[in-house]
Design a protein around this motif. Structure first.
Motif, PDB file in Angstrom:
ATOM      1  N   PHE A 148       0.415  -2.486   4.441  1.00 43.50           N
ATOM      2  CA  PHE A 148       1.430  -3.082   5.023  1.00 43.50           C
ATOM      3  C   PHE A 148       1.515  -2.529   6.447  1.00 43.50           C
ATOM      4  O   PHE A 148       1.154  -1.151   6.719  1.00 43.50           O
ATOM      5  N   ASN A 149       2.578  -3.057   7.143  1.00 46.75           N
ATOM      6  CA  ASN A 149       2.667  -2.583   8.515  1.00 46.75           C
ATOM      7  C   ASN A 149       3.768  -1.764   8.898  1.00 46.75           C
ATOM      8  O   ASN A 149       3.767  -1.210   9.864  1.00 46.75           O
ATOM      9  N   SER A 150       4.962  -1.972   8.134  1.00 44.99           N
ATOM     10  CA  SER A 150       6.248  -1.058   8.292  1.00 44.99           C
ATOM     11  C   SER A 150       6.818  -0.514   7.053  1.00 44.99           C
ATOM     12  O   SER A 150       6.264  -1.059   5.846  1.00 44.99           O
ATOM     13  N   PRO A 151       7.361   0.543   6.933  1.00 45.88           N
ATOM     14  CA  PRO A 151       8.137   0.778   5.715  1.00 45.88           C
ATOM     15  C   PRO A 151       9.055  -0.249   5.216  1.00 45.88           C
ATOM     16  O   PRO A 151       9.166  -0.500   3.968  1.00 45.88           O
ATOM     17  N   SER A 152       9.649  -1.157   5.956  1.00 42.56           N
ATOM     18  CA  SER A 152      10.462  -2.233   5.658  1.00 42.56           C
ATOM     19  C   SER A 152       9.906  -3.099   4.623  1.00 42.56           C
ATOM     20  O   SER A 152      10.222  -3.613   3.770  1.00 42.56           O
ATOM     21  N   GLN A 153       8.494  -3.447   4.989  1.00 43.35           N
ATOM     22  CA  GLN A 153       7.669  -4.564   4.432  1.00 43.35           C
ATOM     23  C   GLN A 153       7.281  -3.643   3.015  1.00 43.35           C
ATOM     24  O   GLN A 153       7.285  -4.431   1.938  1.00 43.35           O
ATOM     25  N   ILE A 154       7.032  -2.449   2.949  1.00 44.31           N
ATOM     26  CA  ILE A 154       6.593  -1.738   1.925  1.00 44.31           C
ATOM     27  C   ILE A 154       8.041  -1.712   0.946  1.00 44.31           C
ATOM     28  O   ILE A 154       7.931  -2.255  -0.403  1.00 44.31           O
ATOM     29  N   GLU A 155       8.911  -1.622   1.448  1.00 47.82           N
ATOM     30  CA  GLU A 155      10.339  -1.722   0.453  1.00 47.82           C
ATOM     31  C   GLU A 155      10.356  -3.111  -0.194  1.00 47.82           C
ATOM     32  O   GLU A 155      10.812  -2.988  -1.242  1.00 47.82           O
ATOM     33  N   LYS A 156      10.180  -3.997   0.648  1.00 44.51           N
ATOM     34  CA  LYS A 156      10.276  -5.485   0.393  1.00 44.51           C
ATOM     35  C   LYS A 156       9.244  -6.022  -0.679  1.00 44.51           C
ATOM     36  O   LYS A 156       9.869  -6.509  -1.751  1.00 44.51           O
ATOM     37  N   TYR A 157       8.448  -5.420  -0.962  1.00 40.96           N
ATOM     38  CA  TYR A 157       7.032  -5.878  -1.523  1.00 40.96           C
ATOM     39  C   TYR A 157       6.607  -4.793  -2.499  1.00 40.96           C
ATOM     40  O   TYR A 157       5.688  -5.344  -3.293  1.00 40.96           O
ATOM     41  N   LYS A 158       6.930  -3.613  -2.658  1.00 40.86           N
ATOM     42  CA  LYS A 158       6.299  -2.714  -3.448  1.00 40.86           C
ATOM     43  C   LYS A 158       6.251  -3.117  -4.991  1.00 40.86           C
ATOM     44  O   LYS A 158       5.403  -2.652  -5.475  1.00 40.86           O
ATOM     45  N   LYS A 159       7.212  -3.938  -5.351  1.00 38.47           N
ATOM     46  CA  LYS A 159       7.431  -4.149  -6.882  1.00 38.47           C
ATOM     47  C   LYS A 159       6.526  -5.136  -7.032  1.00 38.47           C
ATOM     48  O   LYS A 159       5.717  -4.727  -8.063  1.00 38.47           O
ATOM     49  N   ASN A 160       6.198  -6.169  -6.135  1.00 34.92           N
ATOM     50  CA  ASN A 160       5.181  -7.098  -6.599  1.00 34.92           C
ATOM     51  C   ASN A 160       3.926  -6.369  -6.664  1.00 34.92           C
ATOM     52  O   ASN A 160       3.085  -7.074  -7.443  1.00 34.92           O
ATOM     53  N   VAL A 161       3.691  -5.617  -5.857  1.00 33.64           N
ATOM     54  CA  VAL A 161       2.192  -5.046  -5.792  1.00 33.64           C
ATOM     55  C   VAL A 161       1.990  -3.852  -6.845  1.00 33.64           C
ATOM     56  O   VAL A 161       0.935  -3.984  -7.565  1.00 33.64           O
ATOM     57  N   SER A 162       2.993  -3.145  -6.986  1.00 34.80           N
ATOM     58  CA  SER A 162       2.698  -2.092  -7.915  1.00 34.80           C
ATOM     59  C   SER A 162       2.659  -2.647  -9.579  1.00 34.80           C
ATOM     60  O   SER A 162       1.959  -2.199 -10.336  1.00 34.80           O
ATOM     61  N   ALA A 163       3.346  -3.664  -9.753  1.00 37.52           N
ATOM     62  CA  ALA A 163       3.525  -4.249 -11.029  1.00 37.52           C
ATOM     63  C   ALA A 163       2.066  -5.013 -11.522  1.00 37.52           C
ATOM     64  O   ALA A 163       1.691  -4.979 -12.528  1.00 37.52           O
ATOM     65  N   LYS A 164       1.432  -5.113 -10.406  1.00 34.42           N
ATOM     66  CA  LYS A 164       0.104  -5.710 -10.685  1.00 34.42           C
ATOM     67  C   LYS A 164      -0.954  -4.483 -10.581  1.00 34.42           C
ATOM     68  O   LYS A 164      -2.475  -4.654 -10.551  1.00 34.42           O
ATOM     69  N   GLY A 165      -0.628  -3.264 -10.584  1.00 34.95           N
ATOM     70  CA  GLY A 165      -1.633  -2.194 -10.317  1.00 34.95           C
ATOM     71  C   GLY A 165      -2.423  -2.128  -9.136  1.00 34.95           C
ATOM     72  O   GLY A 165      -3.534  -1.520  -9.018  1.00 34.95           O
ATOM     73  N   LYS A 166      -1.957  -2.371  -7.917  1.00 34.48           N
ATOM     74  CA  LYS A 166      -2.731  -2.454  -6.809  1.00 34.48           C
ATOM     75  C   LYS A 166      -2.618  -1.585  -5.778  1.00 34.48           C
ATOM     76  O   LYS A 166      -1.213  -0.973  -5.968  1.00 34.48           O
ATOM     77  N   SER A 167      -3.257  -1.131  -4.938  1.00 29.22           N
ATOM     78  CA  SER A 167      -3.140   0.078  -4.209  1.00 29.22           C
ATOM     79  C   SER A 167      -2.573  -0.331  -2.940  1.00 29.22           C
ATOM     80  O   SER A 167      -2.582  -1.417  -2.323  1.00 29.22           O
ATOM     81  N   ILE A 168      -1.346   0.466  -2.751  1.00 23.11           N
ATOM     82  CA  ILE A 168      -0.446   0.124  -1.464  1.00 23.11           C
ATOM     83  C   ILE A 168      -1.088   1.113  -0.302  1.00 23.11           C
ATOM     84  O   ILE A 168      -1.111   2.258  -0.548  1.00 23.11           O
ATOM     85  N   GLY A 169      -1.236   0.393   0.958  1.00 20.11           N
ATOM     86  CA  GLY A 169      -1.566   1.304   2.063  1.00 20.11           C
ATOM     87  C   GLY A 169      -0.480   0.904   3.215  1.00 20.11           C
ATOM     88  O   GLY A 169       0.373  -0.005   3.113  1.00 20.11           O
ATOM     89  N   LEU A 170      -0.440   1.914   4.169  1.00 16.53           N
ATOM     90  CA  LEU A 170       0.246   1.764   5.370  1.00 16.53           C
ATOM     91  C   LEU A 170      -0.317   1.823   6.603  1.00 16.53           C
ATOM     92  O   LEU A 170      -1.168   2.842   6.570  1.00 16.53           O
ATOM     93  N   ARG A 171      -0.377   0.665   7.459  1.00 23.10           N
ATOM     94  CA  ARG A 171      -1.110   1.169   8.888  1.00 23.10           C
ATOM     95  C   ARG A 171      -0.031   1.850   9.784  1.00 23.10           C
ATOM     96  O   ARG A 171       1.031   1.755   9.782  1.00 23.10           O
TER      97      ARG A 171
END
Length: 374
Positions: free
Chosen positions: A102-125
């Motif tokens: 993700f490019n920003s903290p707000s994008q992480i906050e918006k989509y982290k549940k979608n990504v975490s629910a599928k066990g995928k790794s979250i990154g921040l640029r």
């Protein structure tokens, strides 16, 4: 098929040179333990993805379509970064990608549940606010008011609670000394977070397969970060995979004169090699020289109506003739992925030059390809 049988314009991708580049990248990966990905934004000739996958760890994408291409055609690690994701695409992206950056903290906050629910790794640029480029402002993510990456002052421990890795991409066709400078800035600004991460991605822009590239310094940079923070290191070059591994073959259609001789070609800077105008730069041309270096100087231009559709001024030992074939070099990168059909220009065929010297037509384009886009 023989070279003389090829229709112009066409991109000729040289497999032996791709292989040479891949062997360099694989050796670095083997010696440092880093993982190297193909950045599809520079080179997306997916007929070669199985071959590239023999050397690299996978692909990286700039959005859903590239992510699908990497998943379908290479099927190895699949990473994605976008400045902003669409709500109607994020679930599919999370299905097919391993790392979603993700490019920003707000994008992480918006989509982290979608990504975490599928066990995928979250990154921040991140944006280390360290510009090492000269003359390529359009490609400098660390320029003033850049939208790319999160600056240090906007980060804290809470924001990074669900983040597995940090990503930066600040280079453009640069050597490892620029990476070394950038890493100093990254450590200074973000080092306090690195020991809590699982991975770091150094992004692209590394001209690793260029003859003068300092590979030993790159390896030191990788190993220093890897060992210091006990962290996995990724690189995602695009150009380095296909650098100097492609030709754009074109034909002289006409020669006119207005203060100098002007050759009109069946290829176009605006349509077939847009970086010539965007960067700008002067692509290398086989058996040519700089203006007035050789006996006959020509301006090479196109058959479009755009007055500025000019490839550059080149000189030759002999006068050009109508019907003569010319070969622009280093045309594998940022050409096929950026071309267009402005003015109804024909898209160049895509041809593979096999290691044994044979030529294989991969794809040809016609009127329906132009019409279907409109």
């Amino acid at each position: 098929m023989k070279k003389k049988d090829l229709k112009t314009p066409c991109y000729i991708i040289q497999k032996s040179k791709i292989k040479k580049n891949l062997e360099i990248l694989k050796k670095i990966s083997d010696e440092t333990g880093c993982k190297i990905l193909l950045a599809q934004k520079a080179f997306s000739m997916y007929s070669l993805y199985p071959f590239i996958g023999e050397y690299l760890a996978g692909t990286t994408a700039s959005g859903l379509y590239e992510a699908k291409l990497g998943k379908e055609e290479m099927g190895k690690e699949n990473h994605v970064f976008s400045p902003a994701y669409r709500e109607d695409e994020i679930d599919e992206i999370a299905d097919i990608c391993d790392h979603i950056i993700f490019n920003s903290p707000s994008q992480i906050e918006k989509y982290k549940k979608n990504v975490s629910a599928k066990g995928k790794s979250i990154g921040l640029r991140i944006n280390p606010e360290c510009s090492t480029q000269e003359g390529h402002a359009i490609y400098d993510p660390c320029s003033a008011f850049s939208r790319l990456g999160t600056i240090e002052s906007l980060l804290n421990e809470k924001i990074l609670e669900c983040v597995d890795g940090l990503h930066f991409h600040t280079l453009c066709e640069q050597n490892s000394d620029a990476l070394e400078i950038t890493l100093e800035a990254v450590e200074k600004k973000f080092g306090k977070y690195l020991s809590k991460m699982k991975w770091i991605n150094f992004g692209g822009g590394h001209h690793i397969t260029r003859d003068d590239y300092d590979i030993e310094k790159l390896k030191k940079c990788i190993l220093n970060i890897k060992n210091k923070y006990n962290i996995e290191v990724y690189l995602e070059p695009g150009e380095a995979v296909a650098l100097n591994a492609g030709i754009l073959l074109t034909e002289v259609l006409e020669i006119v004169e207005n203060g100098m001789k002007i050759a009109i070609l069946d290829t176009s800077a605006a349509c077939h090699m847009p970086d010539v105008i965007e960067m700008p730069y002067r692509p290398p041309l086989l058996n040519s020289g700089k203006p007035d270096e050789k006996k006959y100087t020509y301006r090479l231009s196109s058959a479009t109506c755009l007055a500025g559709d000019i490839i550059g001024d080149y000189s030759f030992d002999k006068q050009l003739t109508i019907g003569q074939k010319l070969e622009f070099q280093d045309m594998a990168i940022y050409s096929m992925v950026k071309n267009n059909t402005f003015n109804g220009m024909k898209l160049p065929d895509i041809v593979l030059e096999e290691e044994n010297g044979d030529y294989k037509l991969i794809k040809t384009f016609g009127y329906n390809d132009f019409k279907s886009r409109l």
